[in-house]
Design an enzyme around this catalytic site. Structure first.
Site, mmCIF file in Angstrom:
data_model
loop_
_atom_site.group_PDB
_atom_site.id
_atom_site.type_symbol
_atom_site.label_atom_id
_atom_site.label_comp_id
_atom_site.label_asym_id
_atom_site.label_seq_id
_atom_site.Cartn_x
_atom_site.Cartn_y
_atom_site.Cartn_z
ATOM 1 N N ASP A 1 -35.254 6.693 11.658
ATOM 2 C CA ASP A 1 -34.557 7.928 12.017
ATOM 3 C C ASP A 1 -34.656 8.367 13.486
ATOM 4 O OD1 ASP A 1 -34.817 7.600 9.284
ATOM 5 O OD2 ASP A 1 -35.164 9.699 8.858
ATOM 6 N N GLU B 1 -47.236 6.980 4.006
ATOM 7 C CA GLU B 1 -45.860 6.639 4.387
ATOM 8 C C GLU B 1 -45.882 5.725 5.611
ATOM 9 O OE1 GLU B 1 -43.465 10.073 5.258
ATOM 10 O OE2 GLU B 1 -41.586 8.937 5.270
HETATM 11 C C1 GLC Z 1 -37.244 8.377 5.978
HETATM 12 C C2 GLC Z 1 -37.248 6.981 6.570
HETATM 13 C C3 GLC Z 1 -36.252 6.119 5.838
HETATM 14 C C4 GLC Z 1 -36.536 6.137 4.346
HETATM 15 C C5 GLC Z 1 -36.650 7.558 3.796
HETATM 16 C C6 GLC Z 1 -37.181 7.617 2.383
HETATM 17 O O1 GLC Z 1 -36.036 9.013 6.209
HETATM 18 O O2 GLC Z 1 -36.996 6.999 7.948
HETATM 19 O O3 GLC Z 1 -36.271 4.815 6.339
HETATM 20 O O4 GLC Z 1 -35.583 5.439 3.654
HETATM 21 O O5 GLC Z 1 -37.519 8.315 4.607
HETATM 22 O O6 GLC Z 1 -38.430 6.978 2.281
#
Ligand code: GLC
Length: 433
Positions: free
Chosen positions: A167, A396
């Protein structure tokens, strides 16, 4: 690793997958991400497959049940209402029967489906489950090249940073700075209720993410118009490598299942993509770089996007150079693979995609490097990944300097990747044939 230690890791990973299981799909983590995410699900299916093949196939089938008529597979499916997340369906307004977002995510499904198929304990069941997915994934691949590569360059652009899955990467800073912040509807972020603000994108980033969303919504989510209308068009080597690998794997699977036409189409996508990927190689950086399609220039930003290119069947000399580059990063970071080079002043050890380690990236890079014969560095990445979990649990993402856990906890795809890394330890990962 001691057998007891290994067993405890497996037990813990399975508990997380169970906890986040919503029956036909898995949420990335409770609270922060309460819906189904596209590439999370495809990678999670690999972890699920070790213990329940039927459930693994269902994870991907559920996602493709929400494919758009034009072939796009959305990045989020909002199966059940939950107002703990922004932007929700009321903001996207895509008018789908079950609400979804209006953009896509890295196309890792072709890879995941081939791997599930090749590992299947019940080949007849796997063939029956793979066939309809094969056709659906092929439609998605065709959608990419029709709508995100309108000039036929062989590589696709992302039109929103969220599409990359990375992101707030430094790769997007320059292009994103051209996106306005004004004129958007007032909104309240929800992510900061679940995670430390210092680990998340900034408010300025969010305004621009929302601006782009509103721009596309204003065009009725008509994919024939979005690419050219977007002030943000970036060709990301990581995103393209994942697509190329999936085209390559889908072609191999189609050959096995006797669909020669589909195989030939995807083989051609992969070959054209691989040839075009060369234009993103930077000798000075020793890795691939993103290209800003609106200016035609490579982006001076050494991120993991350029290292993820190893996931595609790139030439051996490129894989070797990426292996060297990653080994050099290992001298600057305690663990591999940081999402950005710590030597860059813009590196931020804890802020999401501007430095931290993500296990899914480690997995894809290690898989590609192993397939290219770069075993030493591939094994080091695997060992570092497991070491991080031992030290800091199933987070995460992780600070590459201190191993501190960041973002959300008890994270699904982190758990799935641990099962994968443990499974492939001592085996030959990355057989891409
Ligand atoms: C965040 C990450 C993305 C992922 C999402 C759900 O937005 O950047 O890559 O898919 O979280 O885990």
């Amino acid at each position: 690793m001691e057998p007891a230690e290994r067993a405890a890791l497996v037990e813990n990973a399975l508990a997380i997958l169970r906890e986040n299981d919503r029956g036909a799909y898995t949420v990335p983590t409770r609270g922060l991400y309460p819906f189904q995410w596209n590439w999370d699900s495809c990678l999670t299916a690999l972890g699920l497959g070790h213990h329940d093949e039927d459930r693994a196939w269902r994870e991907i089938e559920t996602l493709f049940g929400h494919q758009w008529p034009d072939g796009m597979v959305p990045h989020i499916v909002f199966h059940v209402p939950d107002d703990g997340y922004f932007p929700g369906p009321d903001v996207w307004r895509t008018k789908r029967p079950v609400p979804t977002s209006g953009i896509t995510q890295p196309a890792v499904a072709g890879f995941a489906v081939r791997r599930l198929f090749e590992r299947a304990r019940d080949p007849a069941m796997a063939a029956a489950r793979a066939r309809p997915l094969l056709a659906a994934i092929d439609r998605w691949h065709q959608w990419f090249f029709a709508h995100r590569d309108p000039a036929g360059e062989g590589l696709v652009a992302i039109i929103h940073p969220w599409e990359s899955g990375r992101d707030n990467s430094i790769d997007w800073d320059e292009a994103l700075a051209r996106v306005p912040r004004d004129g958007i509807e007032p909104y309240a972020r929800r992510d900061l209720q679940h995670a430390d603000a210092a680990h998340r994108p900034t408010d300025a980033d969010y305004d621009r993410f929302v601006w782009l969303l509103e721009r596309f919504r204003g065009l009725g989510w008509d994919n024939a118009r979005l690419h050219d209308a977007s002030p943000f068009q970036v060709v990301d080597p990581g995103f393209n490598a994942i697509l190329i690998r999936s085209c390559h794997d889908l072609a191999a699977l189609a050959e096995r299942l006797g669909d020669d036409e589909l195989a030939a189409r995807n083989r051609a996508f992969a070959e054209r993509g691989l040839a075009a990927l060369e234009s993103l190689w930077s000798e000075a950086a020793g890795q691939y770089l993103a290209c800003d399609r609106t200016t035609g220039r490579l982006v001076e930003s050494c991120s993991i996007g350029g290292l993820l290119a190893a996931f595609a069947p790139i030439p051996a000399r490129r894989a070797e150079a990426l292996g060297r580059r990653i080994a050099a990063l290992g001298e600057r970071a305690g663990h591999l693979v940081p999402s950005h080079d710590p030597a860059d002043a813009r590196f931020d050890a804890r802020r999401y995609w501007r430095g931290p380690i993500w296990l899914i990236c480690n997995y894809m890079i290690a898989d590609g490097l192993a397939a290219a014969g770069e075993d030493v560095i591939a094994r080091r990445i695997g060992a570092d990944s497991i070491d991080l979990i031992g030290k800091s649990g199933f987070a995460e993402y992780y600070d590459p300097l201190t191993a501190e856990p960041c973002g959300g906890g008890r994270f699904t795809w982190t758990a799935a990747m641990v099962l994968e890394f443990l499974k492939t330890t001592g085996e030959q990962p990355g057989d891409r044939g």
